[in-house]
Scaffold this active site. Sequence first.
Site, mmCIF file in Angstrom:
data_model
loop_
_atom_site.group_PDB
_atom_site.id
_atom_site.type_symbol
_atom_site.label_atom_id
_atom_site.label_comp_id
_atom_site.label_asym_id
_atom_site.label_seq_id
_atom_site.Cartn_x
_atom_site.Cartn_y
_atom_site.Cartn_z
ATOM 1 N N GLY A 88 76.383 82.368 92.513
ATOM 2 C CA GLY A 88 76.986 83.686 92.341
ATOM 3 C C GLY A 88 78.020 83.718 91.233
ATOM 4 O O GLY A 88 78.393 82.695 90.652
ATOM 5 N N GLY A 90 81.164 83.405 89.991
ATOM 6 C CA GLY A 90 82.414 82.817 90.443
ATOM 7 C C GLY A 90 83.600 83.139 89.566
ATOM 8 O O GLY A 90 84.748 82.955 89.969
ATOM 9 N N LYS A 111 83.979 88.317 81.912
ATOM 10 C CA LYS A 111 83.815 86.894 82.219
ATOM 11 C C LYS A 111 85.169 86.208 82.078
ATOM 12 O O LYS A 111 85.776 86.236 81.004
ATOM 13 C CB LYS A 111 82.787 86.279 81.258
ATOM 14 C CG LYS A 111 82.376 84.861 81.601
ATOM 15 C CD LYS A 111 81.244 84.407 80.683
ATOM 16 C CE LYS A 111 80.809 82.985 81.004
ATOM 17 N NZ LYS A 111 79.722 82.536 80.099
ATOM 18 N N GLY A 124 88.368 81.022 88.664
ATOM 19 C CA GLY A 124 87.878 82.334 88.246
ATOM 20 C C GLY A 124 88.247 82.719 86.828
ATOM 21 O O GLY A 124 87.951 83.836 86.396
ATOM 22 N N ARG A 174 81.019 90.727 78.229
ATOM 23 C CA ARG A 174 79.632 90.393 77.902
ATOM 24 C C ARG A 174 78.715 91.578 78.208
ATOM 25 O O ARG A 174 78.835 92.221 79.238
ATOM 26 C CB ARG A 174 79.175 89.160 78.692
ATOM 27 C CG ARG A 174 77.752 88.743 78.377
ATOM 28 C CD ARG A 174 77.468 87.326 78.825
ATOM 29 N NE ARG A 174 77.467 87.155 80.267
ATOM 30 C CZ ARG A 174 77.291 85.971 80.871
ATOM 31 N NH1 ARG A 174 77.133 84.876 80.133
ATOM 32 N NH2 ARG A 174 77.292 85.869 82.186
ATOM 33 N N ARG A 181 68.798 86.974 87.335
ATOM 34 C CA ARG A 181 68.335 85.647 86.949
ATOM 35 C C ARG A 181 67.202 85.196 87.871
ATOM 36 O O ARG A 181 66.999 85.777 88.942
ATOM 37 C CB ARG A 181 69.499 84.654 87.053
ATOM 38 C CG ARG A 181 70.767 85.140 86.344
ATOM 39 C CD ARG A 181 72.033 84.618 87.053
ATOM 40 N NE ARG A 181 73.250 85.224 86.513
ATOM 41 C CZ ARG A 181 73.977 84.710 85.531
ATOM 42 N NH1 ARG A 181 73.622 83.574 84.972
ATOM 43 N NH2 ARG A 181 75.055 85.325 85.102
ATOM 44 N N ASP A 250 69.602 79.448 87.372
ATOM 45 C CA ASP A 250 70.604 80.519 87.408
ATOM 46 C C ASP A 250 71.020 80.946 86.006
ATOM 47 O O ASP A 250 71.742 81.937 85.858
ATOM 48 C CB ASP A 250 71.828 80.093 88.225
ATOM 49 C CG ASP A 250 72.434 78.789 87.746
ATOM 50 O OD1 ASP A 250 71.769 77.751 87.912
ATOM 51 O OD2 ASP A 250 73.558 78.799 87.207
ATOM 52 N N ASN A 251 70.563 80.230 84.989
ATOM 53 C CA ASN A 251 70.824 80.614 83.598
ATOM 54 C C ASN A 251 69.556 81.096 82.905
ATOM 55 O O ASN A 251 69.490 81.112 81.676
ATOM 56 C CB ASN A 251 71.407 79.433 82.816
ATOM 57 C CG ASN A 251 72.768 79.009 83.337
ATOM 58 O OD1 ASN A 251 73.484 79.814 83.930
ATOM 59 N ND2 ASN A 251 73.125 77.761 83.143
ATOM 60 N N ASP A 260 74.409 82.698 79.087
ATOM 61 C CA ASP A 260 75.240 81.569 79.522
ATOM 62 C C ASP A 260 75.218 80.430 78.513
ATOM 63 O O ASP A 260 74.538 79.422 78.697
ATOM 64 C CB ASP A 260 74.821 81.089 80.918
ATOM 65 C CG ASP A 260 75.213 82.081 82.000
ATOM 66 O OD1 ASP A 260 76.245 82.752 81.832
ATOM 67 O OD2 ASP A 260 74.493 82.201 83.004
#
Length: 492
Positions: A88, A90, A111, A124, A174, A181, A250-251, A260
């Site tokens: 997730g 983060g 981000k 974070g 971004r 994803r 996840d990327n 990413d």
Amino acid sequence: MTVHFPFDNSYAALPENFFARVAPTPVAAPRLIKLNRPLAQRLGLDPDRLDSPEGAEILAGTRVPEGAASIAMAYAGHQFGNFVPQLGDGRAILLGEVIDRDGVRRDIQLKGSGRTPFSRMGDGRAALGPVLREYIVSEAMAALGVPTTRSLAAVLTGERVLRDPIQPGAVLTRIASSHIRVGTFQFFASRGDRDAVRALADHVIARHYPEAAEADSPYLALLEGVIARQADLIARWMMIGFIHGVMNTDNTSIAGETIDYGPCAYMDTFDPKTVFSSIDHMGRYAFGNQPPIALWNLTRLAECLVPLLSDDDDKGVEIAQRALGGFADRFNAAYLAGLAAKLGLATTQPEDTQLAQDFLAAMAKGRADFTLAFRRLSDAAIDPVDLGAVRALFDDPTAFDEWAPRWRSRISLEEQNNTARQTEMREVNPIYIPRNHRVEAVIRAAVDHDDFAPFEEILAVLSNPFREQAKFARYAEPPQLHERVLETFCGT
């Protein structure tokens, strides 16, 4: 002066288990260091209003604009082949979505905007160095014509973040076609939540693959569409020597964009085994491994979609396998077409594949610079007899000397004249890429000396990667031995 965002949020309308609602964490002293004004205008935003104290507060997460969704997205993922059921956002928060001037829905994400329920042990936050790296590289990729997320803004937070060493904190805004994803599908599939997988697939079809809705099997058409976009994307990476460095599921963007950037890098000396990422100890994501890894990631997506492809799981697996079988043909076609264009070949001959492969083999044997070898070949296209500038790039030119007459013979079969060929080759063979040592120098100037002039300069150079700019010739040069970057870091 109010900064208006014309939000039109769709992902936040999905079930609550798709995300966590969370506000960005305010920062001490937001300072806007870069605003991408043309991109802001394309998104329907007023750059003059964004370039203000209120705009800086919004772009840093200190102020949340009216209509924002403000969510952290849930996803899982295979990281270096190991499945993690919950990752997730983060350290990122999706402010919301806008419809740009081309009618395309775009995510606006902060981000480095603070902790979320997915932060685990992280703070974070983002450090200035990685924010500048992603800004530089994502905008360079866009200029190179590679599908990518974009960078709207970079903001200093006025705070320090605990990294090694301690760095100034920053937030990147971004922009993406979406942040969905392969890992987003895995999050629900791994929990056996078929309804959520179906809802996500329906959302993706409506947003990214509307043509799939008209197909006999919409979910198969969705899978085939994602496979095609990923095959084309990886082929584009291979044309410019780009090494993502952390091709986890996840990327892997469902929209087919590069996302990413973390420990990404560009190859200098050509070697398919090139790895820069400090965490890729086994070379899983080496330059030459990127196509099979993309297929591996797509196979994980297909596993999630099997229940949607057929009520019979065995039949669903068979359907998915057939779809995945199309990756190689799609990638190879895009890859070989790209190499042919880089070599100045407008027509197709049976020997072209071998000609291209042998040039790469000669580069590997002679330790030639990947980008400059193709660019100098473009320059030489005006007079193919004189390839001295290309030959000079090879430590050992033996294999190149054997290859060069074959290339001359092959282009003699083309109807194009040399001038037209050179023009077309220069349009696909960049002179400027984000050389790792140049990017590192820019980051050091900003982090160590609060000097952003080199950052502005490299952005200007890379915005025209195919046009030679005499006063910036140094940006085309490979690193000297003492300048070489041997490792890159993800920055988290």
